[in-house]
Motif scaffolding. Structure first.
Motif, PDB file in Angstrom:
ATOM      1  N   THR A  36       0.826  -1.201   0.000  1.00 50.93           N
ATOM      2  CA  THR A  36       0.000   0.000   0.000  1.00 50.93           C
ATOM      3  C   THR A  36       0.867   1.261   0.000  1.00 50.93           C
ATOM      4  O   THR A  36       0.471   2.277  -0.566  1.00 50.93           O
ATOM      5  CB  THR A  36      -0.966   0.021   1.197  1.00 50.93           C
ATOM      6  N   ALA A  37       2.054   1.192   0.599  1.00 52.37           N
ATOM      7  CA  ALA A  37       2.958   2.348   0.580  1.00 52.37           C
ATOM      8  C   ALA A  37       3.391   2.669  -0.848  1.00 52.37           C
ATOM      9  O   ALA A  37       3.468   3.834  -1.240  1.00 52.37           O
ATOM     10  CB  ALA A  37       4.173   2.087   1.466  1.00 52.37           C
ATOM     11  N   THR A  38       3.662   1.633  -1.634  1.00 50.32           N
ATOM     12  CA  THR A  38       4.034   1.820  -3.039  1.00 50.32           C
ATOM     13  C   THR A  38       2.884   2.448  -3.807  1.00 50.32           C
ATOM     14  O   THR A  38       3.078   3.374  -4.601  1.00 50.32           O
ATOM     15  CB  THR A  38       4.438   0.479  -3.674  1.00 50.32           C
ATOM     16  N   LEU A  39       1.669   1.956  -3.572  1.00 44.61           N
ATOM     17  CA  LEU A  39       0.503   2.511  -4.249  1.00 44.61           C
ATOM     18  C   LEU A  39       0.271   3.962  -3.858  1.00 44.61           C
ATOM     19  O   LEU A  39      -0.011   4.806  -4.725  1.00 44.61           O
ATOM     20  CB  LEU A  39      -0.737   1.667  -3.938  1.00 44.61           C
ATOM     21  N   ASP A  40       0.395   4.264  -2.578  1.00 48.21           N
ATOM     22  CA  ASP A  40       0.231   5.651  -2.116  1.00 48.21           C
ATOM     23  C   ASP A  40       1.263   6.565  -2.780  1.00 48.21           C
ATOM     24  O   ASP A  40       0.929   7.668  -3.236  1.00 48.21           O
ATOM     25  CB  ASP A  40       0.376   5.736  -0.592  1.00 48.21           C
ATOM     26  N   PHE A  41       2.510   6.112  -2.844  1.00 50.07           N
ATOM     27  CA  PHE A  41       3.571   6.902  -3.473  1.00 50.07           C
ATOM     28  C   PHE A  41       3.258   7.137  -4.958  1.00 50.07           C
ATOM     29  O   PHE A  41       3.416   8.250  -5.464  1.00 50.07           O
ATOM     30  CB  PHE A  41       4.922   6.197  -3.325  1.00 50.07           C
ATOM     31  N   ALA A  42       2.814   6.097  -5.652  1.00 50.33           N
ATOM     32  CA  ALA A  42       2.515   6.214  -7.081  1.00 50.33           C
ATOM     33  C   ALA A  42       1.386   7.208  -7.330  1.00 50.33           C
ATOM     34  O   ALA A  42       1.433   7.988  -8.295  1.00 50.33           O
ATOM     35  CB  ALA A  42       2.176   4.845  -7.669  1.00 50.33           C
ATOM     36  N   ILE A  43       0.394   7.223  -6.470  1.00 48.74           N
ATOM     37  CA  ILE A  43      -0.693   8.200  -6.607  1.00 48.74           C
ATOM     38  C   ILE A  43      -0.178   9.600  -6.316  1.00 48.74           C
ATOM     39  O   ILE A  43      -0.451  10.547  -7.068  1.00 48.74           O
ATOM     40  CB  ILE A  43      -1.883   7.838  -5.697  1.00 48.74           C
ATOM     41  N   GLU A  44       0.575   9.761  -5.233  1.00 45.46           N
ATOM     42  CA  GLU A  44       1.124  11.075  -4.867  1.00 45.46           C
ATOM     43  C   GLU A  44       1.994  11.658  -5.974  1.00 45.46           C
ATOM     44  O   GLU A  44       2.001  12.866  -6.204  1.00 45.46           O
ATOM     45  CB  GLU A  44       1.939  10.964  -3.575  1.00 45.46           C
ATOM     46  N   GLN A  45       2.732  10.802  -6.668  1.00 44.49           N
ATOM     47  CA  GLN A  45       3.628  11.248  -7.737  1.00 44.49           C
ATOM     48  C   GLN A  45       2.898  11.436  -9.074  1.00 44.49           C
ATOM     49  O   GLN A  45       3.504  11.853 -10.056  1.00 44.49           O
ATOM     50  CB  GLN A  45       4.773  10.253  -7.924  1.00 44.49           C
ATOM     51  N   GLY A  46       1.634  11.099  -9.121  1.00 47.90           N
ATOM     52  CA  GLY A  46       0.865  11.243 -10.348  1.00 47.90           C
ATOM     53  C   GLY A  46       1.145  10.163 -11.380  1.00 47.90           C
ATOM     54  O   GLY A  46       0.830  10.333 -12.559  1.00 47.90           O
ATOM     55  N   LEU A  47       1.741   9.063 -10.935  1.00 49.03           N
ATOM     56  CA  LEU A  47       2.023   7.973 -11.865  1.00 49.03           C
ATOM     57  C   LEU A  47       0.766   7.187 -12.214  1.00 49.03           C
ATOM     58  O   LEU A  47       0.607   6.731 -13.352  1.00 49.03           O
ATOM     59  CB  LEU A  47       3.067   7.028 -11.272  1.00 49.03           C
ATOM     60  N   ILE A  48      -0.102   6.992 -11.243  1.00 51.73           N
ATOM     61  CA  ILE A  48      -1.333   6.253 -11.474  1.00 51.73           C
ATOM     62  C   ILE A  48      -2.518   7.107 -11.042  1.00 51.73           C
ATOM     63  O   ILE A  48      -2.389   8.012 -10.217  1.00 51.73           O
ATOM     64  CB  ILE A  48      -1.337   4.889 -10.741  1.00 51.73           C
ATOM     65  N   ASP A  49      -3.667   6.786 -11.621  1.00 54.53           N
ATOM     66  CA  ASP A  49      -4.890   7.524 -11.302  1.00 54.53           C
ATOM     67  C   ASP A  49      -5.719   6.838 -10.236  1.00 54.53           C
ATOM     68  O   ASP A  49      -6.492   7.478  -9.537  1.00 54.53           O
ATOM     69  CB  ASP A  49      -5.738   7.685 -12.572  1.00 54.53           C
ATOM     70  N   ASP A  50      -5.557   5.533 -10.136  1.00 57.13           N
ATOM     71  CA  ASP A  50      -6.308   4.752  -9.166  1.00 57.13           C
ATOM     72  C   ASP A  50      -5.442   3.575  -8.736  1.00 57.13           C
ATOM     73  O   ASP A  50      -4.564   3.145  -9.488  1.00 57.13           O
ATOM     74  CB  ASP A  50      -7.619   4.262  -9.769  1.00 57.13           C
ATOM     75  N   ALA A  51      -5.711   3.062  -7.538  1.00 59.77           N
ATOM     76  CA  ALA A  51      -4.866   2.001  -6.996  1.00 59.77           C
ATOM     77  C   ALA A  51      -5.716   0.952  -6.309  1.00 59.77           C
ATOM     78  O   ALA A  51      -6.778   1.251  -5.773  1.00 59.77           O
ATOM     79  CB  ALA A  51      -3.873   2.581  -6.000  1.00 59.77           C
ATOM     80  N   GLY A  52      -5.214  -0.268  -6.355  1.00 57.52           N
ATOM     81  CA  GLY A  52      -5.888  -1.355  -5.663  1.00 57.52           C
ATOM     82  C   GLY A  52      -4.973  -2.550  -5.566  1.00 57.52           C
ATOM     83  O   GLY A  52      -3.838  -2.522  -6.039  1.00 57.52           O
ATOM     84  N   THR A  53      -5.481  -3.575  -4.955  1.00 63.18           N
ATOM     85  CA  THR A  53      -4.718  -4.815  -4.854  1.00 63.18           C
ATOM     86  C   THR A  53      -5.351  -5.855  -5.769  1.00 63.18           C
ATOM     87  O   THR A  53      -6.469  -5.685  -6.249  1.00 63.18           O
ATOM     88  CB  THR A  53      -4.693  -5.326  -3.400  1.00 63.18           C
ATOM     89  N   ASN A  54      -4.624  -6.907  -6.012  1.00 66.75           N
ATOM     90  CA  ASN A  54      -5.067  -8.002  -6.881  1.00 66.75           C
ATOM     91  C   ASN A  54      -5.383  -7.483  -8.274  1.00 66.75           C
ATOM     92  O   ASN A  54      -4.590  -6.745  -8.841  1.00 66.75           O
ATOM     93  CB  ASN A  54      -6.210  -8.769  -6.230  1.00 66.75           C
ATOM     94  N   LEU A  55      -6.533  -7.847  -8.800  1.00 73.88           N
ATOM     95  CA  LEU A  55      -6.883  -7.459 -10.171  1.00 73.88           C
ATOM     96  C   LEU A  55      -7.961  -6.375 -10.186  1.00 73.88           C
ATOM     97  O   LEU A  55      -8.791  -6.305 -11.082  1.00 73.88           O
ATOM     98  CB  LEU A  55      -7.325  -8.690 -10.966  1.00 73.88           C
ATOM     99  N   TYR A  56      -7.891  -5.496  -9.187  1.00 73.76           N
ATOM    100  CA  TYR A  56      -8.823  -4.381  -9.041  1.00 73.76           C
ATOM    101  C   TYR A  56      -8.917  -3.578 -10.337  1.00 73.76           C
ATOM    102  O   TYR A  56      -7.920  -3.029 -10.799  1.00 73.76           O
ATOM    103  CB  TYR A  56      -8.356  -3.505  -7.876  1.00 73.76           C
ATOM    104  N   GLN A  57     -10.066  -3.545 -10.948  1.00 69.73           N
ATOM    105  CA  GLN A  57     -10.395  -2.821 -12.169  1.00 69.73           C
ATOM    106  C   GLN A  57      -9.719  -3.355 -13.435  1.00 69.73           C
ATOM    107  O   GLN A  57      -9.780  -2.717 -14.478  1.00 69.73           O
ATOM    108  CB  GLN A  57     -10.127  -1.324 -12.006  1.00 69.73           C
TER     109      GLN A  57
END
Length: 111
Positions: A36-57
């Motif tokens: 989740t820390a990696t996902l939070d960082f990716a969102i904060e940096q604008g790399l991804i628009d949405d985040a989840g685990t497994n095959l979310y979306q």
């Protein structure tokens, strides 16, 4: 809108995301990772628009990139075969070996 789903935001997955974001800033990018820390960082940096685990979306994606270990990619391919994916979706991986992955992908090809 084109949606790209990337599972695994390590070195290779995040590098691909940066390249996609640079060339296609209008694409919607969904990231998935066990951290989740990696996902939070990716969102904060604008790399991804949405985040989840497994095959979310993943079922909403036009492109699916599997960027985890080969064993995880094999499991993901089996799980993807159980989902109702978008027609014409392109699924690819960055695994280090191919025969194991190709064997696992047969469940998707045979649908």
């Amino acid at each position: 809108m084109t949606t790209v789903f990337v599972k695994g935001l390590g070195l290779i997955g995040s590098t691909l995301i940066r390249a996609i974001r640079q060339q296609h800033p209008q694409y919607r990018i969904v990231g998935s990772d066990i951290s989740t820390a990696t996902l939070d960082f990716a969102i904060e940096q604008g790399l991804i628009d949405d985040a989840g685990t497994n095959l979310y979306q993943a079922d909403q994606a036009d492109f699916i990139i599997l960027a985890g270990p080969v064993s995880a990619i094999v499991k993901d391919l089996h799980d993807l075969a159980r989902l109702e994916l978008k027609p014409g979706v392109i699924i690819t991986d960055v695994g280090s070996t191919k025969q194991t992955i190709i064997d696992a992908a047969q469940t998707l090809i045979e649908r």
